[in-house]
Motif scaffolding. Structure first.
Motif, PDB file in Angstrom:
ATOM      1  N   LYS A  53      15.779  10.761  50.291  1.00 12.91           N
ATOM      2  CA  LYS A  53      16.673   9.680  49.881  1.00 12.91           C
ATOM      3  C   LYS A  53      15.877   8.515  49.309  1.00 12.91           C
ATOM      4  O   LYS A  53      16.256   7.919  48.288  1.00 12.91           O
ATOM      5  CB  LYS A  53      17.512   9.217  51.068  1.00 12.91           C
ATOM      6  CG  LYS A  53      18.555   8.170  50.716  1.00 12.91           C
ATOM      7  CD  LYS A  53      19.428   7.821  51.907  1.00 12.91           C
ATOM      8  CE  LYS A  53      20.481   6.782  51.522  1.00 12.91           C
ATOM      9  NZ  LYS A  53      21.356   6.437  52.692  1.00 12.91           N
ATOM     10  N   GLU A  56      14.517   9.550  45.874  1.00  7.29           N
ATOM     11  CA  GLU A  56      15.591   9.527  44.875  1.00  7.29           C
ATOM     12  C   GLU A  56      15.918   8.098  44.467  1.00  7.29           C
ATOM     13  O   GLU A  56      16.172   7.827  43.286  1.00  7.29           O
ATOM     14  CB  GLU A  56      16.832  10.224  45.436  1.00  7.29           C
ATOM     15  CG  GLU A  56      16.687  11.732  45.557  1.00  7.29           C
ATOM     16  CD  GLU A  56      17.817  12.371  46.340  1.00  7.29           C
ATOM     17  OE1 GLU A  56      18.637  11.611  46.928  1.00  7.29           O
ATOM     18  OE2 GLU A  56      17.879  13.621  46.391  1.00  7.29           O
ATOM     19  N   LYS A  60      15.527   6.602  40.683  1.00  8.41           N
ATOM     20  CA  LYS A  60      16.652   5.954  40.007  1.00  8.41           C
ATOM     21  C   LYS A  60      16.247   4.591  39.460  1.00  8.41           C
ATOM     22  O   LYS A  60      16.573   4.241  38.323  1.00  8.41           O
ATOM     23  CB  LYS A  60      17.832   5.811  40.963  1.00  8.41           C
ATOM     24  CG  LYS A  60      19.084   5.229  40.330  1.00  8.41           C
ATOM     25  CD  LYS A  60      20.235   5.185  41.322  1.00  8.41           C
ATOM     26  CE  LYS A  60      21.500   4.610  40.677  1.00  8.41           C
ATOM     27  NZ  LYS A  60      22.630   4.568  41.648  1.00  8.41           N
ATOM     28  N   LEU A  66      13.365  12.892  39.516  1.00  7.55           N
ATOM     29  CA  LEU A  66      12.676  13.029  40.793  1.00  7.55           C
ATOM     30  C   LEU A  66      11.506  14.010  40.675  1.00  7.55           C
ATOM     31  O   LEU A  66      10.435  13.792  41.266  1.00  7.55           O
ATOM     32  CB  LEU A  66      13.658  13.505  41.862  1.00  7.55           C
ATOM     33  CG  LEU A  66      13.087  13.754  43.262  1.00  7.55           C
ATOM     34  CD1 LEU A  66      12.507  12.462  43.838  1.00  7.55           C
ATOM     35  CD2 LEU A  66      14.174  14.320  44.173  1.00  7.55           C
TER      36      LEU A  66
END
Length: 392
Positions: A53, A56, A60, A66
């Motif tokens: 998480k 990612e 972003k 990724l």
């Protein structure tokens, strides 16, 4: 509860961040990670890795896939960014974090490269932008651009709103081989527009947070920069500047949107120079800001220096009050009477030309629906709305 770890290459993470021009502080703030964590990851700790998480979130923010974090730095694709002349004026510039600005450039460059690739695959022809050289007299320069864009004053007035005028200008520019896109993570006080010049498919970037009349002004202002075959950052759109080129760009954009001839005509029929309501009616008629109308009235000597500055001060106070009202309403949880849909914002961000290319790629099987939805970050149901908004 266990979390899946991302065994990424910390040196690659650092390389991508630095190539993007993103500070550690900015990345940590946006990805919601601790500076001490990022420090360990970038130093290739063999015992400390981000969760999937967290990885990612960083991908972003950095506008990268990724999977890129798992490559060796030497295998990262080289990115060619244009040399950009900084025309901005920012307080405390020495301590200003330009991370968001740099990422806005990366975002636009990625859209451009994707557009070129899709056009080649789908055999869609993009016009070569033959932007005319402009006369040093801003009046003649404005007439040259109006002729080149084939957009008459009557057509401008028929657009009925500043957003409609923006869409009209965007369509004419993209038909002539200039890509238009918007960015939304930079404050307008820091960056209102940018021109990225390339011999093929130059780009004009517009701050999505700005008002539509200002966006229209930005389009013409940045077009003037492109006519000089240079890339620029700007934040003094339609404001006083000491930079000679900025003064010229502002003068051409102002003359284009509300010329001296139009000012003379309107004063002769309905416009009262010192009446705010009268100025506002004419601004709406031409889909421009009140500042532009006031500037032309000043240029035509219908306003003296003190009257002009008093009007600008009043307009600025009203803008500040409006921003404060919106901020207060947001904090109180009040909903605006109307706000644009997410799909409209997506269409505005990518522009009509890019959306048209994506639609063509989808119809020819170049992309799957999943690919296109991922690009726009919308559902299948929302994808149709994006195309409808962009290609209306």
């Amino acid at each position: 509860m266990s979390h899946q770890l991302a065994f990424l290459n910390g040196l690659t993470l650092k390389t991508i961040r630095e190539r993007r021009g993103v500070s550690k502080e900015y990345l940590c703030n946006k990805a919601r990670i601790q500076p001490s964590q990022l420090e360990k990851w970038e130093q290739c700790s063999e015992t400390d890795y981000p969760t999937m998480k967290q990885a990612e979130s960083m991908a972003k923010v950095l506008l990268c896939p990724l999977a890129g974090f798992y490559l060796e730095p030497s295998n990262l694709p080289m990115e060619q960014l244009p040399s950009i002349v900084n025309k901005r004026r920012v307080q405390d510039a020495a301590n200003f974090d330009e991370s968001a600005l740099k990422l806005a450039v990366v975002q636009l460059i990625q859209i451009r490269l994707d557009a070129i690739e899709i056009a080649a695959e789908t055999k869609i022809r993009i016009e070569n932008a033959c932007i005319p050289n402009l006369d040093p007299d801003f009046t003649y320069a404005s007439l040259t651009l109006r002729s080149w864009l084939d957009c008459s004053i009557e057509e401008q007035i028929r657009s009925t709103s500043s957003r409609k005028l923006f869409l009209l200008l965007r369509a004419r520019l993209e038909q002539r081989g200039i890509l238009i896109a918007q960015f939304n993570n930079v404050e307008i006080t820091e960056l209102r527009g940018m021109a990225l010049y390339f011999d093929f498919l130059p780009i004009i970037g517009v701050n999505a947070k700005d008002h539509w009349p200002a966006k229209c002004f930005t389009l013409i202002h940045e077009l003037v920069h492109l006519s000089k075959r240079r890339s620029t950052y700007c934040n003094l759109i339609n404001q006083e500047s000491e930079d000679e080129e900025e003064v010229f760009c502002n003068a051409v954009a102002g003359e284009y949107l509300f010329s001296r001839a139009c000012a003379l005509k309107e004063v002769g029929s309905r416009l009262k120079p010192i009446d705010v309501e009268s100025i506002e009616r004419i601004a709406k008629r031409y889909s421009v800001s009140r500042d532009v109308v006031a500037r032309r009235l000043r240029d035509c000597c219908f306003l003296n220096k003190e009257e002009y500055e008093e009007l600008l001060h009043l307009f600025e106070l009203e803008r500040i009050e409006e921003l404060e009202r919106r901020r207060s309403d947001k904090e109180l949880g009040a909903q605006r009477p109307w706000s644009p849909s997410y799909e409209r914002n997506v269409a505005d961000t990518f522009g009509a030309l890019f959306c048209e290319l994506m639609a063509q790629g989808l119809s020819t099987g170049l992309f799957s629906e999943h690919d296109v939805c991922s690009t726009f970050n919308v559902s299948s149901k929302g994808l149709e709305k994006v195309f409808k908004e962009a290609l209306q």
